[in-house]
Design a protein around this motif. Structure first.
Motif, PDB file in Angstrom:
ATOM      1  N   SER A   1      47.289  70.667  49.797  1.00 48.42           N
ATOM      2  CA  SER A   1      46.578  71.251  50.973  1.00 48.42           C
ATOM      3  C   SER A   1      46.723  70.429  52.051  1.00 48.42           C
ATOM      4  O   SER A   1      46.084  69.064  51.442  1.00 48.42           O
ATOM      5  CB  SER A   1      45.360  72.129  50.800  1.00 48.42           C
ATOM      6  OG  SER A   1      44.548  71.113  50.116  1.00 48.42           O
ATOM      7  N   GLN A   2      46.835  70.484  53.112  1.00 49.68           N
ATOM      8  CA  GLN A   2      46.519  69.573  54.118  1.00 49.68           C
ATOM      9  C   GLN A   2      46.059  70.565  55.279  1.00 49.68           C
ATOM     10  O   GLN A   2      46.614  71.544  56.068  1.00 49.68           O
ATOM     11  CB  GLN A   2      47.817  68.982  54.665  1.00 49.68           C
ATOM     12  CG  GLN A   2      48.537  67.963  53.989  1.00 49.68           C
ATOM     13  CD  GLN A   2      49.684  67.226  54.825  1.00 49.68           C
ATOM     14  OE1 GLN A   2      50.304  67.865  55.512  1.00 49.68           O
ATOM     15  NE2 GLN A   2      49.967  66.003  54.428  1.00 49.68           N
ATOM     16  N   SER A   3      44.670  70.563  55.812  1.00 50.42           N
ATOM     17  CA  SER A   3      43.898  71.208  56.653  1.00 50.42           C
ATOM     18  C   SER A   3      44.565  71.169  57.839  1.00 50.42           C
ATOM     19  O   SER A   3      44.440  69.914  58.574  1.00 50.42           O
ATOM     20  CB  SER A   3      42.567  70.955  56.596  1.00 50.42           C
ATOM     21  OG  SER A   3      41.940  71.598  55.238  1.00 50.42           O
ATOM     22  N   ARG A   4      44.791  72.029  58.666  1.00 49.32           N
ATOM     23  CA  ARG A   4      45.393  72.077  60.069  1.00 49.32           C
ATOM     24  C   ARG A   4      44.353  73.177  60.766  1.00 49.32           C
ATOM     25  O   ARG A   4      44.787  74.268  60.614  1.00 49.32           O
ATOM     26  CB  ARG A   4      46.583  72.068  60.337  1.00 49.32           C
ATOM     27  CG  ARG A   4      47.023  71.882  61.685  1.00 49.32           C
ATOM     28  CD  ARG A   4      48.581  71.812  62.007  1.00 49.32           C
ATOM     29  NE  ARG A   4      49.133  73.131  61.351  1.00 49.32           N
ATOM     30  CZ  ARG A   4      50.432  73.317  61.261  1.00 49.32           C
ATOM     31  NH1 ARG A   4      51.267  72.370  61.585  1.00 49.32           N
ATOM     32  NH2 ARG A   4      51.016  74.512  60.970  1.00 49.32           N
TER      33      ARG A   4
ATOM     34  N   CYS B   1      48.408  80.516  55.025  1.00 51.02           N
ATOM     35  CA  CYS B   1      48.984  79.182  54.255  1.00 51.02           C
ATOM     36  C   CYS B   1      50.565  79.208  54.523  1.00 51.02           C
ATOM     37  O   CYS B   1      51.080  80.133  53.722  1.00 51.02           O
ATOM     38  CB  CYS B   1      48.431  79.047  52.775  1.00 51.02           C
ATOM     39  SG  CYS B   1      48.887  77.801  51.955  1.00 51.02           S
TER      40      CYS B   1
ATOM     41  N   VAL C   1      54.477  73.094  55.409  1.00 49.78           N
ATOM     42  CA  VAL C   1      54.550  71.984  56.366  1.00 49.78           C
ATOM     43  C   VAL C   1      56.128  72.079  56.956  1.00 49.78           C
ATOM     44  O   VAL C   1      56.256  72.086  58.208  1.00 49.78           O
ATOM     45  CB  VAL C   1      54.111  70.726  55.991  1.00 49.78           C
ATOM     46  CG1 VAL C   1      54.333  69.818  57.216  1.00 49.78           C
ATOM     47  CG2 VAL C   1      52.800  70.864  55.616  1.00 49.78           C
TER      48      VAL C   1
ATOM     49  N   SER D   1      49.824  73.785  54.977  1.00 46.99           N
ATOM     50  CA  SER D   1      48.955  73.789  56.026  1.00 46.99           C
ATOM     51  C   SER D   1      48.156  74.976  56.019  1.00 46.99           C
ATOM     52  O   SER D   1      48.744  76.147  55.932  1.00 46.99           O
ATOM     53  CB  SER D   1      49.553  73.404  57.481  1.00 46.99           C
ATOM     54  OG  SER D   1      50.413  74.290  57.935  1.00 46.99           O
TER      55      SER D   1
ATOM     56  N   SER E   1      45.860  77.806  58.392  1.00 46.45           N
ATOM     57  CA  SER E   1      45.428  78.147  59.828  1.00 46.45           C
ATOM     58  C   SER E   1      44.576  79.337  59.684  1.00 46.45           C
ATOM     59  O   SER E   1      44.645  80.205  58.719  1.00 46.45           O
ATOM     60  CB  SER E   1      46.823  78.303  60.608  1.00 46.45           C
ATOM     61  OG  SER E   1      47.402  79.451  60.280  1.00 46.45           O
TER      62      SER E   1
END
Length: 232
Positions: free
Chosen positions: A6-9, A136, A139, A179, A181
């Motif tokens: 996971s990469q939070s954006r 989710c 990327v 990512s 949202s």
């Protein structure tokens, strides 16, 4: 085997509210309006601006606010310095502007006053992310003749790969970066901002009713929904 990392954006949902047309003052008598309708009338119809200088002359300068800040905020509101042939503003509009300019810090102070003014001019309310759906997504994507698929890469982060004994014979320990949202954190922050705005409008209603001698309007008790997401 693909492993999601996971990469939070944080991505805010677009506003869904349309611009509301402001009411128009009667030629004679008084019109019943809500506090929000009165504010929107002042900024849309009367083109009133926030003049913090006038308040400072009465109460003294406030620390941490420079002329650059005031000029920037005036530009955001589409304001200009008074003078040079402008027609007199309505008395009630001046009362609205003065009330916003002196909004107490406990209700957000100048920053909230500017936000209320900007939203009133646009005929909008704060975006509380109504209808936003958590998502989710990869990327990056890769496309081929068979369609679109999530782009993968070999995981080289220590401790993040699948154990070797759990990988298939042909697996290379790749993963798909994703990512997020419209997360719960995003929605909670948006709702807090809405509630802060609501509290300020609630306070201004009291000021308009008890401390402002309005000539063309009577401010009634009606307020915007306190928590519109509960009925969504």
């Amino acid at each position: 085997m693909n492993v999601a990392a996971s990469q939070s954006r944080f991505v805010m949902a677009p506003r869904q509210q349309g611009k509301r047309a402001a009411v128009q003052a009667l030629r004679t008598g008084k019109m019943d309006v809500s506090a929000l309708q009165l504010i929107e009338w002042a900024f849309q119809r009367e083109k009133v601006g926030l003049d913090f200088d006038e308040i400072e002359k009465e109460t003294g300068a406030r620390p941490g606010i420079g002329m650059e800040y005031i000029m920037v905020e005036r530009a955001k509101l589409g304001c200009r310095v008074q003078g040079g042939g402008s027609s007199p503003r309505h008395h009630d509009a001046d009362m609205v502007a003065a009330s916003l300019a002196s909004l107490p810090e406990v209700y957000g102070g100048r920053r909230m006053a500017v936000q209320i003014a900007e939203l009133a001019r646009a005929g909008e309310v704060p975006d509380w992310m109504g209808g936003a759906v958590p998502a989710c997504e990869p990327v990056a994507w890769r496309r081929c003749k068979h369609g679109s698929f999530a782009a993968t890469e070999v995981c080289r982060v220590p401790g993040q790969r699948w154990p070797a004994d759990q990988l298939g014979k042909k697996a290379d320990g790749s993963w798909c970066r994703v990512s997020y949202s419209n997360t719960a954190r995003d929605m909670a922050a948006a709702r807090r901002r809405y509630l802060d705005w609501y509290r300020a409008i609630h306070h201004l209603r009291f000021i308009f009713q008890k401390a402002c001698h309005l000539t063309s309007f009577t401010v009634i008790d009606a307020l915007p929904p306190c928590a519109p997401w509960k009925g969504a």
